[in-house]
Design a protein around this motif. Structure first.
Motif, PDB file in Angstrom:
ATOM      1  N   GLU A 165      23.309 -13.443  13.804  1.00 52.57           N
ATOM      2  CA  GLU A 165      24.570 -13.964  14.332  1.00 52.57           C
ATOM      3  C   GLU A 165      24.356 -14.847  15.557  1.00 52.57           C
ATOM      4  OE1 GLU A 165      28.991 -12.329  15.728  1.00 52.57           O
ATOM      5  OE2 GLU A 165      27.337 -10.922  15.391  1.00 52.57           O
ATOM      6  N   HIS A 166      23.362 -14.500  16.394  1.00 52.06           N
ATOM      7  CA  HIS A 166      23.115 -15.222  17.640  1.00 52.06           C
ATOM      8  C   HIS A 166      21.768 -15.946  17.568  1.00 52.06           C
ATOM      9  CE1 HIS A 166      26.373 -13.071  19.837  1.00 52.06           C
ATOM     10  NE2 HIS A 166      26.080 -12.116  18.969  1.00 52.06           N
ATOM     11  N   LYS A 167      21.811 -17.237  17.749  1.00 49.13           N
ATOM     12  CA  LYS A 167      20.581 -18.019  17.738  1.00 49.13           C
ATOM     13  C   LYS A 167      19.736 -17.694  18.965  1.00 49.13           C
ATOM     14  CE  LYS A 167      18.894 -22.777  17.777  1.00 49.13           C
ATOM     15  NZ  LYS A 167      19.290 -24.209  17.830  1.00 49.13           N
ATOM     16  N   CYS A 168      18.452 -17.404  18.766  1.00 46.81           N
ATOM     17  CA  CYS A 168      17.545 -17.120  19.876  1.00 46.81           C
ATOM     18  C   CYS A 168      16.880 -18.423  20.306  1.00 46.81           C
ATOM     19  CB  CYS A 168      16.504 -16.082  19.476  1.00 46.81           C
ATOM     20  SG  CYS A 168      15.409 -15.617  20.848  1.00 46.81           S
ATOM     21  N   LEU A 169      17.014 -18.767  21.583  1.00 48.64           N
ATOM     22  CA  LEU A 169      16.479 -20.022  22.116  1.00 48.64           C
ATOM     23  C   LEU A 169      15.042 -19.904  22.603  1.00 48.64           C
ATOM     24  CD1 LEU A 169      19.608 -21.220  24.149  1.00 48.64           C
ATOM     25  CD2 LEU A 169      18.995 -21.726  21.788  1.00 48.64           C
ATOM     26  N   GLY A 170      14.442 -18.739  22.392  1.00 45.85           N
ATOM     27  CA  GLY A 170      13.065 -18.558  22.829  1.00 45.85           C
ATOM     28  C   GLY A 170      12.942 -17.416  23.814  1.00 45.85           C
TER      29      GLY A 170
END
Length: 537
Positions: A524-529
């Motif tokens: 659901e939540h994009k991980c930016l690193g």
């Protein structure tokens, strides 16, 4: 030339009227008329005189005019501009009073005094006398407002009335102050203390030296238990007449309550001054360090009848913040450059959370995690956490994230449920004070004021979002997240440009690595690193 339908209707109407007139003239010319002919002739005469109702198109034109938003019926005009729109300004301005306003205002005042004295004399204590007196005093004030200062009164023929003096503006102000103070006196007799307060206050605007109005204002505040306001009214009255017996008696009676109320106000003011100083220091530290602060929505409805949200559910997204609203970062010592922050660890997989009141900026995330979720000793199979049924909350098995807020490219257009950046010290202070007031820290009155201000802010946000996106249902995507390396310190995270601290409360989201909720969260939540420690860390 082709006639319009309206012109045709007008022609048929006129033909009918002409035919009726001709028929009537024919009957009237007859030498012998029976009773029926006479009645018919009379009926036609009445129909002709009255125009037989609406002319063709008149009714439609009138209704169209009434439905026009710019049209205001002269009976409902509230000012000169609205009267002008009605087209009846000249007609209404030509109306003359039966008696000049100056005479009527004096007569109404006299009637009010007579009604009040009758009430005092009445053995049965009939309050209607006082109500009549109030109405007469209000009517007197109304007519006094219509008197033109320094202008003589004239009769209907424009002749000057010698028996009525011309009143100056100061004289009219004194008169208005007197009748309003008299109305307050009548209200006192029937214990309408709110009206006593209001009318006394209005009287003092026209004449600040009206000692009777000061006493009645003080008395009203006493009965309304506004002790400090009562003290202020007493002090103001005694400045005008230092030996006024009524005010001195009231001052002695309320002395302790007034002193206590003033002391409590001084304490509140001191506490607020200290809060202002603390918030200023926090804002200065954040600006110098590069930390971004944000605010969360404190209300969910713009009014009590708003059905867009479930009124039985608090702001669901931020419910874990509310018990700790009002906590601020603290300087570790007076001469220290390091601060500690209130911090929340949230565990969505188990619907649990932990609050850490002081998380030092130099502390590593791993240190706090090790304190809360220590590694199992040799031979130990279970954690000490009662809700950790599968023994998954162990420091080395946990993934830590923070949400990245304020990612929209809409400038100042923020969805009402999202975090909004605090742009300056003033907005920071207002948000902090509102959050405290809504908790009830400043009493019910301030809570109501704060709720109104927050609803106004929410309304502006909703309006801007609807204008840009057409609907509140058009929501932004779920916040992206950044994974935090356990060796990172709190200051590493706070300085990251993607980090916005909502509500002065640093919030981390923790998942066991292998838990299904962790996998669902990342879908659901994009991980930016991952945020790794700085070189100095």
């Amino acid at each position: 030339m082709v006639k319009t339908e309206s012109e045709k209707e007008d022609g048929r109407y006129q033909d009918l009227m002409d035919q009726m007139k001709a028929e009537k003239a024919k009957w009237d010319a007859e030498e012998e008329q029976d009773e029926t002919d006479a009645l018919l002739s009379k009926a036609i005469e009445m129909a002709l005189s009255q125009g037989k109702g609406w002319k063709p198109g008149e009714k439609e034109k009138y209704l169209e005019e009434m439905m026009d938003d710019d049209y205001i019926h002269p009976m409902f005009a509230t000012d000169e501009d609205e009267l002008a729109k009605s087209g009846m300004a000249e007609a209404f301005s030509s109306l003359m009073y039966d008696d000049p306003p100056a005479r009527t205002m004096m007569e109404c005042k006299q009637k009010g005094t007579e009604a009040f004295m009758n009430g005092k004399k009445n053995v049965a204590k009939n309050v209607q006398y006082y109500r009549d007196a109030i109405n007469h005093y209000y009517e007197s004030y109304h007519w006094a407002d219509k008197v033109t200062p320094d202008q003589p009164s004239v009769d209907g023929d424009g002749q000057i009335l010698e028996d009525i003096p011309a009143y100056s503006k100061d004289e009219l102000d004194l008169f208005k102050s007197t009748v309003l103070a008299n109305a307050a006196m009548a209200h006192m007799q029937i214990k309408n203390w709110g009206y006593v307060r209001d009318d006394s206050g209005r009287a003092l605007k026209y004449n600040p030296k009206n000692i009777k109005a000061w006493y009645r204002l003080a008395k009203a505040h006493q009965m309304l238990q506004n002790w400090e306001e009562a003290g202020d009214a007493i002090d103001s009255g005694l400045e005008i007449e230092s030996k006024n017996k009524d005010l001195l008696k009231l001052q002695k009676l309320l002395e302790k309550k007034i002193a206590k109320a003033r002391l409590e106000r001084q304490k509140r003011e001191k506490a607020r001054a200290e809060r202002v100083s603390r918030v200023k220091k926090v804002w200065k530290h954040c600006k110098e360090t590069g930390i971004t602060l944000g605010r969360v929505p404190l209300v969910s409805k713009v009014n009590d009848d708003d059905d867009e949200d479930d009124e039985n559910v608090d702001e669901s997204k931020w419910h874990n913040h509310h018990p700790h609203t009002g906590k601020l970062p603290q300087q570790l010592s007076y001469d220290s450059t390091e601060w500690s922050w209130p911090t929340m660890f949230v565990y969505p997989s188990h619907h649990q959370s932990d609050f850490i009141s002081n998380f030092a900026e130099s502390d590593m995330i791993a240190l706090r995690m090790a304190e809360a979720f220590p590694e199992l000793d040799e031979g130990q199979n279970e954690t000490s956490i009662p809700w950790d049924y599968n023994n998954q909350f162990i420091c080395s098995k946990l993934a830590v994230y923070f949400e990245v807020h304020c990612t929209e490219d809409d400038g100042d257009v923020i969805h009402p449920e999202c975090v909004e950046k605090l742009k300056d010290q003033g907005s920071c202070m207002r948000f902090y004070e509102s959050s405290r007031a809504l908790k009830g820290d400043e009493g019910p009155d301030m809570a109501t004021v704060a709720r109104c201000l927050e609803r106004k802010h929410l309304h502006r946000q909703r309006k801007a979002w609807k204008k840009k996106h057409k609907s509140l249902w058009s929501k932004p995507n779920p916040c992206p997240v950044v994974r935090v390396h356990p060796a990172a310190t709190l200051i590493d995270i706070l300085k990251d440009t993607r980090m916005v601290v909502p509500n002065f409360l640093v919030t981390f989201i923790l998942f066991p690595e292998d838990h299904p909720a962790h996998e669902a969260f990342l879908k659901e939540h994009k991980c930016l690193g991952m945020l790794v420690p700085t070189q100095s860390g």
